[in-house]
Design a protein around this motif. Structure first.
Motif, PDB file in Angstrom:
ATOM      1  N   THR A  41       0.816  -1.217   0.000  1.00 48.80           N
ATOM      2  CA  THR A  41       0.000   0.000   0.000  1.00 48.80           C
ATOM      3  C   THR A  41       0.848   1.265   0.000  1.00 48.80           C
ATOM      4  OG1 THR A  41      -0.157  -0.066   2.423  1.00 48.80           O
ATOM      5  CG2 THR A  41      -1.917  -1.137   1.162  1.00 48.80           C
ATOM      6  N   GLY A  42       2.073   1.175   0.536  1.00 48.38           N
ATOM      7  CA  GLY A  42       2.914   2.356   0.623  1.00 48.38           C
ATOM      8  C   GLY A  42       3.877   2.545  -0.526  1.00 48.38           C
ATOM      9  N   TYR A  43       4.027   1.519  -1.391  1.00 43.68           N
ATOM     10  CA  TYR A  43       5.095   1.619  -2.398  1.00 43.68           C
ATOM     11  C   TYR A  43       4.752   0.943  -3.725  1.00 43.68           C
ATOM     12  CZ  TYR A  43       9.977   2.074  -3.935  1.00 43.68           C
ATOM     13  OH  TYR A  43      11.120   2.411  -4.606  1.00 43.68           O
ATOM     14  N   THR A  44       4.531  -0.367  -3.711  1.00 43.35           N
ATOM     15  CA  THR A  44       4.400  -1.069  -4.997  1.00 43.35           C
ATOM     16  C   THR A  44       3.089  -0.770  -5.713  1.00 43.35           C
ATOM     17  OG1 THR A  44       3.348  -3.111  -4.177  1.00 43.35           O
ATOM     18  CG2 THR A  44       5.738  -2.968  -4.009  1.00 43.35           C
ATOM     19  N   LEU A  45       2.060  -0.368  -4.983  1.00 42.84           N
ATOM     20  CA  LEU A  45       0.799   0.017  -5.624  1.00 42.84           C
ATOM     21  C   LEU A  45       0.794   1.480  -6.068  1.00 42.84           C
ATOM     22  CD1 LEU A  45      -2.118  -0.349  -6.521  1.00 42.84           C
ATOM     23  CD2 LEU A  45      -2.836  -0.051  -4.141  1.00 42.84           C
ATOM     24  N   PRO A  46       1.094   2.438  -5.210  1.00 43.16           N
ATOM     25  CA  PRO A  46       0.993   3.845  -5.640  1.00 43.16           C
ATOM     26  C   PRO A  46       1.971   4.232  -6.746  1.00 43.16           C
ATOM     27  CG  PRO A  46       1.944   3.686  -3.432  1.00 43.16           C
ATOM     28  CD  PRO A  46       1.421   2.330  -3.763  1.00 43.16           C
ATOM     29  N   LEU A  47       3.116   3.558  -6.862  1.00 39.93           N
ATOM     30  CA  LEU A  47       4.066   3.906  -7.915  1.00 39.93           C
ATOM     31  C   LEU A  47       3.480   3.682  -9.311  1.00 39.93           C
ATOM     32  CD1 LEU A  47       6.758   4.680  -9.176  1.00 39.93           C
ATOM     33  CD2 LEU A  47       7.590   2.360  -8.658  1.00 39.93           C
TER      34      LEU A  47
END
Length: 404
Positions: A138-144
């Motif tokens: 939720t903090g990195y691999t999705l929002p990027l």
């Protein structure tokens, strides 16, 4: 257990195991198998044979939807839509593909590097600000990848939750409610149609504007195909990176932590590793189908086996990428060694994935800068406790609890 210790898990036991632990079919001559619905197909597993099937015009996608075609799946999703560019062949396919191909050349993607880097660094700033523990998904691999595809398509105002809802239904796998999928696809298509109409009247510098202006100027592309293309680009444009990056971090942090220091200190090494992981870790499960499906337009010989006109083949690109005749090194051995041959992870021939260079750039930068910023990053749960994102044709961790 995984290939790193000599054992692996059979595809039939796929539901809760890491993707890098799947035991793929041994490369060999074409052989008979069946789809989950019982339809017989030829399974193609050797590298040379799979490459032939993917590049030979006698193997088609459009004939999968011909009136006399055998049933392939009961799943309703974007990938099974005969209007999709990805299910067209020859000039009809190329006519649509030409509307987007300039946006995805290596040179065009390289111009995105500073902006993608800024997105990565911004996400890392936020991770550090919030502190450990954290969820890397939720903090990195999705929002990027969501930020990248939203900027590329000019739809930054679309909420991530809405995009993910449509995406999960657009590539729905077995088990999803057919009515829910149908409703989501109608909503998604309506959104894409409105977006096309808006950019047709007021174009910008985004990909949707380029697509609609090029299509209108050149003609010959039905609006339904443009709508399908927008939906396909939105989903595939972030789903691949989300899936690969999540599976890669699970593998690296869970089983290969000794690589982390080198990934963070050397971007070139991170790029080699990214290519190796894209090559080795399958994107999808074996639950729906055993490979990329195509149908023969005429009799063809593959690997010494005669495949008759009208028969269906399943080209297993993941198995082909492990063919020891082309890739003699151990499956998960030297992760920083250049590949011995062109990977089939993104396909081959006219259906080669147009977003390849964008996915590679994001994976390379995401791994390099994460490892450099958080050299002591570690998972806080064992691999066996990882929850999985299920219900689509791809699979990756639903969450990755971590600390540093």
């Amino acid at each position: 257990m995984s290939d790193t210790d000599g054992t692996a898990v059979e595809p039939s036991d796929h539901a809760l195991v890491p993707m890098h632990c799947l035991k793929l079919p041994e490369p060999g001559p074409p052989r008979r198998t069946t789809l989950p619905n019982g339809t017989p197909v030829w399974l193609i597993t050797r590298y040379g044979d799979v490459r032939k099937v993917l590049t030979d015009a006698r193997f088609t996608r459009s004939l999968l939807f011909a009136p006399d075609a055998p049933p392939l799946t009961d799943n309703l999703n974007l990938g099974n839509d005969p209007d999709s560019m990805f299910n067209k062949d020859g000039q009809e396919h190329l006519r649509v593909r030409r509307t987007i191909q300039r946006a995805f050349t290596p040179r065009a993607i390289e111009r995105w590097r500073p902006w993608v880097t800024s997105v990565v660094d911004g996400l890392l700033d936020e991770l550090v600000r919030r502190g450990a523990p954290t969820d890397l998904i939720t903090g990195y691999t999705l929002p990027l990848p969501v930020a990248v595809i939203s900027r590329l398509m000019g739809m930054e105002e679309l909420r991530t939750e809405q995009l993910r809802h449509w995406s999960e239904h657009a590539f729905a796998g077995a088990g999803r409610d057919a009515q829910d999928v149908a409703v989501a696809l109608r909503e998604f298509s309506a959104f894409a149609a409105e977006l096309l109409a808006e950019r047709r009247g007021s174009p910008g510098d985004d990909l949707v504007s380029t697509l609609v202006l090029t299509a209108d100027r050149n003609g010959g592309i039905p609006e339904t195909q443009l709508v399908n293309l927008v939906c396909g680009l939105v989903v595939a444009g972030h789903e691949t990176t989300l899936t690969v990056l999540g599976n890669a971090m699970l593998y690296l942090l869970g089983e290969r932590p000794e690589t982390w220091a080198r990934i963070g200190s050397d971007e070139e090494a991170a790029g080699l590793l990214a290519d190796r992981l894209l090559h080795l870790i399958p994107l999808g499960d074996y639950g729906d189908r055993p490979g990329s499906l195509l149908r023969t337009a005429e009799d063809v010989e593959v690997g010494g086996v005669r495949i008759r006109a009208g028969e269906v083949v399943a080209a297993d690109r993941s198995a082909a990428n492990r063919d020891p005749e082309v890739f003699p090194s151990a499956a998960h051995g030297s992760l920083f060694a250049p590949l011995e041959g062109p990977t089939l992870a993104f396909g081959a021939g006219q259906h080669y994935c147009p977003g390849t260079w964008l996915a590679r750039l994001q994976l390379r930068l995401a791994l390099n800068r994460l490892a450099a910023r958080l050299p002591d990053l570690r998972l806080t749960v064992p691999l066996s406790a990882v929850e999985w994102r299920l219900g689509t044709t791809t699979r990756s961790p639903l969450s990755l609890p971590a600390a540093w």
